[in-house]
Write an enzyme that holds these catalytic residues in place. Sequence first.
Site, PDB file in Angstrom:
ATOM      1  N   CYS A 112     -18.722  10.043 -10.738  1.00 50.52           N
ATOM      2  CA  CYS A 112     -18.218   8.665 -10.838  1.00 50.52           C
ATOM      3  C   CYS A 112     -19.352   7.649 -10.942  1.00 50.52           C
ATOM      4  O   CYS A 112     -19.117   6.492 -11.302  1.00 50.52           O
ATOM      5  CB  CYS A 112     -17.347   8.321  -9.637  1.00 50.52           C
ATOM      6  SG  CYS A 112     -15.931   9.409  -9.457  1.00 50.52           S
ATOM      7  N   HIS A 137     -16.903   0.586  -8.733  1.00 50.31           N
ATOM      8  CA  HIS A 137     -16.219   1.803  -9.192  1.00 50.31           C
ATOM      9  C   HIS A 137     -14.777   1.762  -8.683  1.00 50.31           C
ATOM     10  O   HIS A 137     -14.518   1.443  -7.522  1.00 50.31           O
ATOM     11  CB  HIS A 137     -16.934   3.042  -8.664  1.00 50.31           C
ATOM     12  CG  HIS A 137     -16.151   4.297  -8.861  1.00 50.31           C
ATOM     13  ND1 HIS A 137     -15.604   4.640 -10.077  1.00 50.31           N
ATOM     14  CD2 HIS A 137     -15.780   5.272  -7.993  1.00 50.31           C
ATOM     15  CE1 HIS A 137     -14.948   5.775  -9.958  1.00 50.31           C
ATOM     16  NE2 HIS A 137     -15.041   6.183  -8.705  1.00 50.31           N
ATOM     17  N   ASN A 152      -8.527   6.353 -10.916  1.00 53.32           N
ATOM     18  CA  ASN A 152      -9.959   6.680 -10.920  1.00 53.32           C
ATOM     19  C   ASN A 152     -10.279   7.488 -12.176  1.00 53.32           C
ATOM     20  O   ASN A 152      -9.859   8.634 -12.308  1.00 53.32           O
ATOM     21  CB  ASN A 152     -10.269   7.492  -9.653  1.00 53.32           C
ATOM     22  CG  ASN A 152     -11.744   7.809  -9.513  1.00 53.32           C
ATOM     23  OD1 ASN A 152     -12.523   7.619 -10.448  1.00 53.32           O
ATOM     24  ND2 ASN A 152     -12.115   8.305  -8.348  1.00 53.32           N
TER      25      ASN A 152
HETATM   26  O1  UT7 Z   1     -14.392   8.460  -7.054  1.00 56.07           O
HETATM   27  C1  UT7 Z   1     -15.075   9.227  -6.128  1.00 56.07           C
HETATM   28  C2  UT7 Z   1     -14.873   8.777  -4.784  1.00 56.07           C
HETATM   29  N1  UT7 Z   1     -13.560   9.120  -4.288  1.00 56.07           N
HETATM   30  C3  UT7 Z   1     -13.089   8.358  -3.340  1.00 56.07           C
HETATM   31  O2  UT7 Z   1     -13.714   7.389  -3.023  1.00 56.07           O
HETATM   32  C4  UT7 Z   1     -11.821   8.760  -2.621  1.00 56.07           C
HETATM   33  C5  UT7 Z   1     -12.012   8.464  -1.161  1.00 56.07           C
HETATM   34  N2  UT7 Z   1     -10.841   8.776  -0.308  1.00 56.07           N
HETATM   35  C6  UT7 Z   1      -9.696   8.099  -0.409  1.00 56.07           C
HETATM   36  O3  UT7 Z   1      -9.537   7.244  -1.241  1.00 56.07           O
HETATM   37  C7  UT7 Z   1      -8.608   8.400   0.598  1.00 56.07           C
HETATM   38  O4  UT7 Z   1      -9.153   9.229   1.604  1.00 56.07           O
HETATM   39  C8  UT7 Z   1      -7.365   9.083  -0.024  1.00 56.07           C
HETATM   40  C9  UT7 Z   1      -6.603   8.061  -0.871  1.00 56.07           C
HETATM   41  C10 UT7 Z   1      -7.775  10.249  -0.842  1.00 56.07           C
HETATM   42  C11 UT7 Z   1      -6.437   9.554   1.089  1.00 56.07           C
HETATM   43  O5  UT7 Z   1      -6.053   8.476   1.924  1.00 56.07           O
HETATM   44  P1  UT7 Z   1      -6.178   8.618   3.513  1.00 56.07           P
HETATM   45  O6  UT7 Z   1      -5.647   7.391   4.097  1.00 56.07           O
HETATM   46  O7  UT7 Z   1      -7.616   8.982   3.824  1.00 56.07           O
HETATM   47  O8  UT7 Z   1      -5.181   9.797   3.813  1.00 56.07           O
HETATM   48  P2  UT7 Z   1      -5.459  11.207   4.506  1.00 56.07           P
HETATM   49  O9  UT7 Z   1      -6.202  12.100   3.574  1.00 56.07           O
HETATM   50  O10 UT7 Z   1      -6.027  10.980   5.881  1.00 56.07           O
HETATM   51  O11 UT7 Z   1      -3.954  11.740   4.667  1.00 56.07           O
HETATM   52  C12 UT7 Z   1      -3.023  11.042   5.481  1.00 56.07           C
HETATM   53  C13 UT7 Z   1      -1.675  11.707   5.325  1.00 56.07           C
HETATM   54  C14 UT7 Z   1      -1.698  13.215   5.478  1.00 56.07           C
HETATM   55  O12 UT7 Z   1      -0.504  13.605   6.146  1.00 56.07           O
HETATM   56  P3  UT7 Z   1      -0.536  13.957   7.729  1.00 56.07           P
HETATM   57  O13 UT7 Z   1      -1.507  15.100   7.848  1.00 56.07           O
HETATM   58  O14 UT7 Z   1      -0.994  12.708   8.386  1.00 56.07           O
HETATM   59  O15 UT7 Z   1       0.885  14.320   7.992  1.00 56.07           O
HETATM   60  C15 UT7 Z   1      -1.631  13.713   4.052  1.00 56.07           C
HETATM   61  O16 UT7 Z   1      -1.059  15.006   3.956  1.00 56.07           O
HETATM   62  O17 UT7 Z   1      -1.160  11.442   4.010  1.00 56.07           O
HETATM   63  C16 UT7 Z   1      -0.729  12.676   3.435  1.00 56.07           C
HETATM   64  N3  UT7 Z   1      -0.856  12.593   1.981  1.00 56.07           N
HETATM   65  C17 UT7 Z   1       0.123  12.152   1.184  1.00 56.07           C
HETATM   66  N4  UT7 Z   1       1.365  11.707   1.437  1.00 56.07           N
HETATM   67  C18 UT7 Z   1       2.117  11.299   0.392  1.00 56.07           C
HETATM   68  C19 UT7 Z   1      -1.937  12.901   1.223  1.00 56.07           C
HETATM   69  N5  UT7 Z   1      -1.659  12.673  -0.072  1.00 56.07           N
HETATM   70  C20 UT7 Z   1      -0.400  12.203  -0.125  1.00 56.07           C
HETATM   71  C21 UT7 Z   1       0.432  11.781  -1.184  1.00 56.07           C
HETATM   72  N6  UT7 Z   1       1.683  11.339  -0.866  1.00 56.07           N
HETATM   73  N7  UT7 Z   1       0.039  11.771  -2.483  1.00 56.07           N
END
Ligand code: UT7
Length: 312
Positions: free
Chosen positions: A113, A239, A269
Site C-alpha cells: 500500500c 492512504h 483499499n
Molecule cells: O492497507 C494496509 C493497511 N491495512 C489496514 O490499515 C487495516 C487495519 N485494520 C483495520 O482496519 C481493522 O482492524 C479492521 C477493519 C480490519 C477490523 O476492524 P476491528 O474493529 O479491528 O475489528 P476486529 O478485527 O477486532 O473484529 C471485531 C469483531 C470480531 O468479532 P468478535 O470476535 O468480536 O465476535 C470479528 O469477527 O468483528 C468481527 N468481524 C466482522 N463482523 C461483521 C470481522 N469482520 C467482520 C465483518 N462483518 N466483515
Amino acid sequence: MGSRLVGYGSYLPEHIMTNQDFERLMDTTDEWITSRTGIKTRHFARDDETVVDMATIAAQRALDNAKLTINDIDLIMVATTTPELDFPSVGVQVSGRLGAKNNLPAFDLRGACTGYIYALHCARGFFTAGMHQRIMIIGAEKMTRFIDMSDRSTAVLFGDGAGALIFEHSSSGYSGIIDTVVMADGNEFECLHGTPDHRIAMNGPETYKKAVQCMPDAARYIMKHAGITAENIDWIIPHQANLRIIHSCAAHLAFPMDKILITVDQHANTSGASGVLALAYALDNDIIQHGQLILYPAFGSGLTWGAALIRI
Ligand code: UT7
C-alpha cells in the site's frame, strides 16, 4: 532541480460492489462495514480484466490529460503487488500496449500500500540527479485476485483500480515532488502479508495500531524536514484503508478533517493504487487546486510506510 505534475489519469472497473452485495454473500452487515471502516462501495474488475489492462487505460488517460504521447515519457514505474505475471513487469507491458518506440525503460516496484510513495521517492531522486525528463508513475492493483470470500474480516476491505501521474523535470524545487521519506520494518511481517495461495493474511487490530502511529510519524518527519507546519499544508491525502485510521491520523496531526481527502468510502483499499486514484479523483472534481501543497502519507504490508510532499 525538481519536477512538476503535467498529467494524471485513472481507471476504475465498471462493476460496483456494495456492502449490501456482501450482506447477501457472507455473515456481515452494512452497519458493521460502515462503522468499522467507512467503506460503502468498491470497484471489482471482471475476471478477464488484468492489472495491465487497468494500468494501460489509466496511463493513456494521463497522456491525454498531459497532451503527450508515450514516446514523450522516458521512464515508467508501476507500484503493484498483484500482477498476473511474474515477468515481464507491468510497466514494460503497458509501454508495449501503448506502442512505445523509444526503448522506454520500465519497471515495477512492490511496496504494497506504500508502493506509490516508494515510486514518488525514486522519481524525486531521478529528477534530482538529472537522470530523467518525464516519469510516469502508475499505481495499479487487482486486489480481488487475493480476496477470499470465506474470510469476512478481509473480503470487504479491498477494491481494484489504477491511477497514473506524469511528472516532468523542472528547475523549481518548490513544485511537483518536493520531498519524500520511505521506511520499512520487516520484523512486523506477521501483521499483514500475502500467502503463497494468493490470500490476504492480516492481524487487523495490530495493523491498525501500527497504521495510526506510522502515518502521522511519516507526516511529521516530512514537515520537519521541509521546514513547514500543518498550517502550510492545503490537503492531506492519506492512504485509503480505513476511515477510522484516517480520523485518528488527523487527530494526531491536529489537522482539520475538511482538509483531508476521503475516497475510501467509494473505492475501499486499492493498495498501491490508493493515493494515485485519490489524487486523480480530487483533480477530476476540482477539489484540489493548482498551486496547493499536498501531504501524502501511506502505510502497508511489510510493514512499509512513508510520505511525500507534492505541489500540484
Ligand atoms: O492497507 C494496509 C493497511 N491495512 C489496514 O490499515 C487495516 C487495519 N485494520 C483495520 O482496519 C481493522 O482492524 C479492521 C477493519 C480490519 C477490523 O476492524 P476491528 O474493529 O479491528 O475489528 P476486529 O478485527 O477486532 O473484529 C471485531 C469483531 C470480531 O468479532 P468478535 O470476535 O468480536 O465476535 C470479528 O469477527 O468483528 C468481527 N468481524 C466482522 N463482523 C461483521 C470481522 N469482520 C467482520 C465483518 N462483518 N466483515
